[in-house]
Design a protein around this motif. Structure first.
Motif, short mmCIF file in Angstrom:
data_model
loop_
_atom_site.label_atom_id
_atom_site.label_comp_id
_atom_site.label_asym_id
_atom_site.label_seq_id
_atom_site.Cartn_x
_atom_site.Cartn_y
_atom_site.Cartn_z
N LYS A 1 5.45 1.69 -21.49
CA LYS A 1 6.79 2.19 -21.20
C LYS A 1 7.17 3.39 -22.07
O LYS A 1 7.88 4.30 -21.63
N ASP A 2 6.69 3.40 -23.32
CA ASP A 2 7.03 4.51 -24.22
C ASP A 2 5.97 5.61 -24.22
O ASP A 2 5.83 6.37 -25.18
N GLU A 3 5.20 5.69 -23.13
CA GLU A 3 4.28 6.81 -22.86
C GLU A 3 3.01 6.79 -23.70
O GLU A 3 2.35 7.83 -23.86
N PHE A 4 2.62 5.67 -24.25
CA PHE A 4 1.32 5.58 -24.92
C PHE A 4 0.27 5.41 -23.84
O PHE A 4 0.38 4.54 -22.96
N THR A 5 -0.78 6.23 -23.91
CA THR A 5 -1.75 6.31 -22.82
C THR A 5 -3.16 6.07 -23.32
O THR A 5 -3.62 6.73 -24.25
N LEU B 1 -0.06 12.08 -11.89
CA LEU B 1 0.65 11.09 -12.69
C LEU B 1 1.42 11.73 -13.85
O LEU B 1 2.17 11.05 -14.55
N GLY B 2 1.22 13.02 -14.08
CA GLY B 2 1.89 13.71 -15.17
C GLY B 2 1.31 13.42 -16.54
O GLY B 2 2.00 13.54 -17.56
N ILE B 3 0.02 13.05 -16.59
CA ILE B 3 -0.63 12.72 -17.86
C ILE B 3 -1.24 13.99 -18.47
O ILE B 3 -2.21 14.54 -17.95
N THR C 1 6.80 8.58 -10.68
CA THR C 1 7.88 7.59 -10.78
C THR C 1 7.34 6.17 -10.78
O THR C 1 8.00 5.25 -11.27
N ILE C 2 6.12 5.97 -10.29
CA ILE C 2 5.52 4.64 -10.27
C ILE C 2 5.29 4.14 -11.70
O ILE C 2 5.36 2.95 -11.98
N PHE D 1 0.85 -1.19 0.00
CA PHE D 1 0.00 0.00 0.00
C PHE D 1 0.88 1.23 0.00
O PHE D 1 1.82 1.33 0.79
N ILE D 2 0.60 2.18 -0.88
CA ILE D 2 1.36 3.42 -0.96
C ILE D 2 0.42 4.59 -0.72
O ILE D 2 -0.62 4.71 -1.37
N ARG D 3 0.77 5.45 0.21
CA ARG D 3 0.04 6.70 0.35
C ARG D 3 0.90 7.79 -0.25
O ARG D 3 1.99 8.08 0.26
N ALA D 4 0.44 8.39 -1.33
CA ALA D 4 1.25 9.35 -2.07
C ALA D 4 1.09 10.74 -1.46
O ALA D 4 0.23 11.51 -1.85
#
Length: 281
Positions: A61-65, A86-88, A34-35, A23-26
């Motif tokens: 990995k190559d940023e296709f979303t 998430l930087g999207i 970075t995840i 579990f990660i609390r951001a």
């Protein structure tokens, strides 16, 4: 039982998967982006914990979303915050599996806020959707039932059978190129599940449960046929997941995660394995 590689700070631990994943609390001092940028991972899949509705992000990995659903209109602020963390900024494909508020309520605000290169809708809903959103001058296409589509080398989408109702849906069997499989069920129907079972579902790893876990679907035969390791259930306001569905998932030894209870579900996939993490951010 699968083994899961869990990254904690700079220490990598190999653990046997249990019902209590990492579990990660951001918090504000953690760069959640970075995840998604772990060099060992080929594809990341996030099932967002919105107040209401369905929205999942597939990131390569190559940023296709690929964004699948936006959740309800009332949930858009939460979706927008998660995409920002998430930087999207660019969404290559927006897939709308159902043309209902809890699946597409945030479309207009998303198009106003971010660059969306293409929108994909069920074939039966293409005319209505294109007319409704023509002001945005965006590429809008449909995917047909039993069609096979590969928008990226690591992603192949098979459109499964749907009912002939007035509310069309895209039920998607997603083949992740590194050898894993995701089934996104968007219609709860025992009869429809019988049609799906005519295909070989034995390699499905993750099942997105249809229609927020209503008792109308997710039958025992379908669960046995597909035999996923993990099931994910999205949250719908004032809706309770069927006790029968929960029982069937438990009896077939499927580890079940509900976004309302566990937060965002993150699945990180590589060629040999995948890991599951739950995140609050």
């Amino acid at each position: 039982m699968h083994k899961w590689k869990v990254l904690i700070a700079a220490i990598i631990l190999v653990v046997v998967f249990t019902s209590n994943p990492l579990f990660i609390r951001a918090s504000s001092d953690i760069d959640i982006r970075t995840i998604l940028k772990d060099e060992e991972d080929d594809v990341s899949i996030l099932f967002f914990d919105l107040p209401e509705g369905e929205s999942a992000l597939i990131h390569t990995k190559d940023e296709f979303t690929v964004l699948i659903g936006t959740g309800s209109e009332a949930s858009f602020d939460e979706l927008s915050e998660r995409l920002t963390r998430l930087g999207i900024t660019v969404i290559n494909q927006l897939i709308l599996p159902k043309l209902e508020d809890t699946y597409m309520g945030g479309v207009s605000r998303l198009l106003d806020e971010r660059k969306v290169e293409q929108i994909i809708v069920p074939d039966q809903g293409l005319k209505w959707f294109s007319e409704s959103y023509q002001e945005y001058k965006i590429d809008i296409i449909s995917w047909e039932e039993e069609g096979l589509y590969q928008p990226h080398p690591a992603l192949q989408f098979s459109v499964m059978e749907s009912t002939s109702s007035m509310m069309p849906a895209l039920n998607l069997d997603v083949d992740i190129g590194c050898g894993h499989r995701l089934f996104l069920a968007n219609e709860a129907s025992l009869e429809l599940e019988k049609e799906w079972m005519t295909k070989d579902l034995s390699t499905v790893n993750v099942l997105k449960v249809a229609e927020y876990g209503t008792e109308k679907g997710t039958g025992e035969d379908f669960l046995v046929s597909s035999d996923p390791e993990v099931a994910v259930i999205f949250n719908l306001h004032d809706h309770t997941v069927s006790a029968s569905v929960r029982e069937r998932l438990q009896e077939t030894w499927i580890d079940t995660y509900e976004t309302k209870q566990h937060g965002t579900i993150l699945i990180k996939v590589n060629e040999t394995d995948y890991e599951l993490l739950t995140i609050r951010f």
